[in-house]
Design an enzyme around this catalytic site. Structure first.
Site, PDB file in Angstrom:
ATOM      1  N   ASP A   1      24.414  19.344  38.198  1.00 40.55           N
ATOM      2  CA  ASP A   1      25.064  19.192  39.503  1.00 40.55           C
ATOM      3  C   ASP A   1      26.360  18.390  39.380  1.00 40.55           C
ATOM      4  O   ASP A   1      27.145  18.314  40.323  1.00 40.55           O
ATOM      5  CB  ASP A   1      24.120  18.480  40.481  1.00 40.55           C
ATOM      6  CG  ASP A   1      23.569  19.429  41.539  1.00 40.55           C
ATOM      7  OD1 ASP A   1      24.176  20.499  41.730  1.00 40.55           O
ATOM      8  OD2 ASP A   1      22.553  19.086  42.159  1.00 40.55           O
TER       9      ASP A   1
ATOM     10  N   LYS B   1      18.053  29.529  44.338  1.00 43.91           N
ATOM     11  CA  LYS B   1      18.459  29.060  43.015  1.00 43.91           C
ATOM     12  C   LYS B   1      17.477  29.545  41.952  1.00 43.91           C
ATOM     13  O   LYS B   1      17.872  30.010  40.887  1.00 43.91           O
ATOM     14  CB  LYS B   1      18.548  27.520  42.993  1.00 43.91           C
ATOM     15  CG  LYS B   1      19.786  26.996  43.704  1.00 43.91           C
ATOM     16  CD  LYS B   1      19.750  25.490  43.910  1.00 43.91           C
ATOM     17  CE  LYS B   1      20.947  25.054  44.762  1.00 43.91           C
ATOM     18  NZ  LYS B   1      20.882  23.633  45.179  1.00 43.91           N
TER      19      LYS B   1
ATOM     20  N   GLN C   1      17.238  18.348  44.339  1.00 41.16           N
ATOM     21  CA  GLN C   1      17.792  18.882  45.589  1.00 41.16           C
ATOM     22  C   GLN C   1      18.016  17.751  46.602  1.00 41.16           C
ATOM     23  O   GLN C   1      17.105  16.968  46.883  1.00 41.16           O
ATOM     24  CB  GLN C   1      16.838  19.942  46.170  1.00 41.16           C
ATOM     25  CG  GLN C   1      17.353  20.629  47.411  1.00 41.16           C
ATOM     26  CD  GLN C   1      18.609  21.470  47.164  1.00 41.16           C
ATOM     27  OE1 GLN C   1      18.716  22.194  46.178  1.00 41.16           O
ATOM     28  NE2 GLN C   1      19.583  21.366  48.057  1.00 41.16           N
TER      29      GLN C   1
END
Ligand code: NDP
Length: 298
Positions: free
Chosen positions: A121, A54, A98
């Protein structure tokens, strides 16, 4: 690669090129650079690989990438205070924590602490509610990536049966909302569902997000079905560690009209969509006219 294969690697690379162009314009017009913060807790090897990818791709499109690494035993309070700082940092437009987080931390609380406008997200309850209400929102990256792949084949799924295997908040549920938005008739199967094979046989579109290697067999699949395989499973075969999806690729390809491979299908789309979400919200946060998916694909 046959024409049946949906090449997520290539499509995601085209998307990232477009993001870079929009990002260059935005930087020129606003004098500011979008910043994406990634918070990684602990030493989970898979998470470390995802975060590394990422960060690499974030830099490639010209965004600033800020990484916060925290010890496995960090307290919930400390993690929440990191998120809070990022919420109030004008240099940061997107925050990604994460997952999975260690068991002593309440993940839902952490995700709901992220400001909805920085929630790249798309897991904050406000964004989830907006998605299900058909309102503009930040959409979870993996299902967004799957929907982009499907839209490349057909933007209107009227009259089509879509079956999703898996009901997680990360993939299955938001995927259902997106498929409904594309007018498909949607069924979600999960571990308590009976006769999954029968359901799968009715699917014009199958999205497998289970986490069981090659669970879907070739003879479960309807002729000409479109198969989106979200699964990423590490298995050992003939003495080698390999990645396989949730569908038996070789067998299922025979019946399907289109299918995503693993790797090289949904995985790279997830990262591209993270960058897309960061781009969308940066336009908003920099006070520029908002852009949408349709602007990117014009
Ligand atoms: P979860 O473990 O959160 O959810 C799995 C879902 O599958 C659950 O809803 C579960 O049902 C259901 N399930 C489990 N066993 C069965 C079964 N035997 N029959 C039917 N349904 C079953 O996983 P995620 O949604 O997070 O991920 C799913 C897969 O996708 C994993 O392989 C993951 O690695 C991959 N993934 C890939 C991404 C990418 O970028 N390509 C991103 C995110 C995930 P129940 O709810 O009843 O327990």
């Amino acid at each position: 690669m046959t024409e049946k294969i949906i090449d997520g690697k290539e499509i995601s690379s085209e998307i990232r090129e477009k993001i870079k162009k929009f990002s260059d314009v935005l930087k020129k017009e606003s004098g500011r650079t979008p910043g994406l913060a990634v918070v990684l807790v602990g030493e989970n090897p898979a998470s470390k690989v995802y975060v590394k990818n990422k960060i690499e791709k974030t830099k490639e499109v010209g965004f600033n990438s800020i990484e916060h690494k925290l010890d496995e035993d960090v307290s919930e309070e400390e993690l929440l205070s990191v998120v809070d700082k990022l919420n109030n940092d004008d240099e940061i437009q997107g925050i990604l924590v994460q997952l999975p987080l260690p068991k002593h931390i309440n993940s839902d609380l952490v995700l709901d602490t992220i400001k909805p406008i920085k929630d790249v997200d798309g897991f904050h309850a406000e964004n989830v509610g907006k998605l299900w209400s058909g309102l503009d929102s930040l959409v979870p990256c993996t299902p967004l990536g799957c929907s982009i792949l499907l839209k490349k084949l057909s933007s209107d799924l009227s009259g089509k049966n879509a079956v999703i295997i898996g009901r997680s908040n990360i993939v299955g549920k938001p995927m259902a909302a997106l498929l409904l938005g594309m007018n498909a008739t949607v069924t979600i199967a999960h571990s308590r569902t009976k006769n999954i094979e029968e359901l799968v046989r009715s699917a014009d579109i199958l999205v497998a997000a289970v986490g069981i290697p090659e669970m879907v067999k070739g003879n479960w699949v309807k002729k000409e079905a479109i198969i989106i395989d979200v699964g990423i499973n590490r298995i050992e075969r003939e003495g080698k560690r390999i990645l396989v999806g949730d569908v038996d690729f070789e067998e299922c390809m025979k019946n399907s009209s289109k299918i995503t491979p693993v790797p090289g299908g949904v995985g790279p789309m997830t990262i591209a969509c993270l960058l897309l979400n960061t781009l969308f919200t940066s336009y908003k946060q920099f006070g520029k006219q908002e852009i949408k998916l349709s602007d990117i694909f014009e």
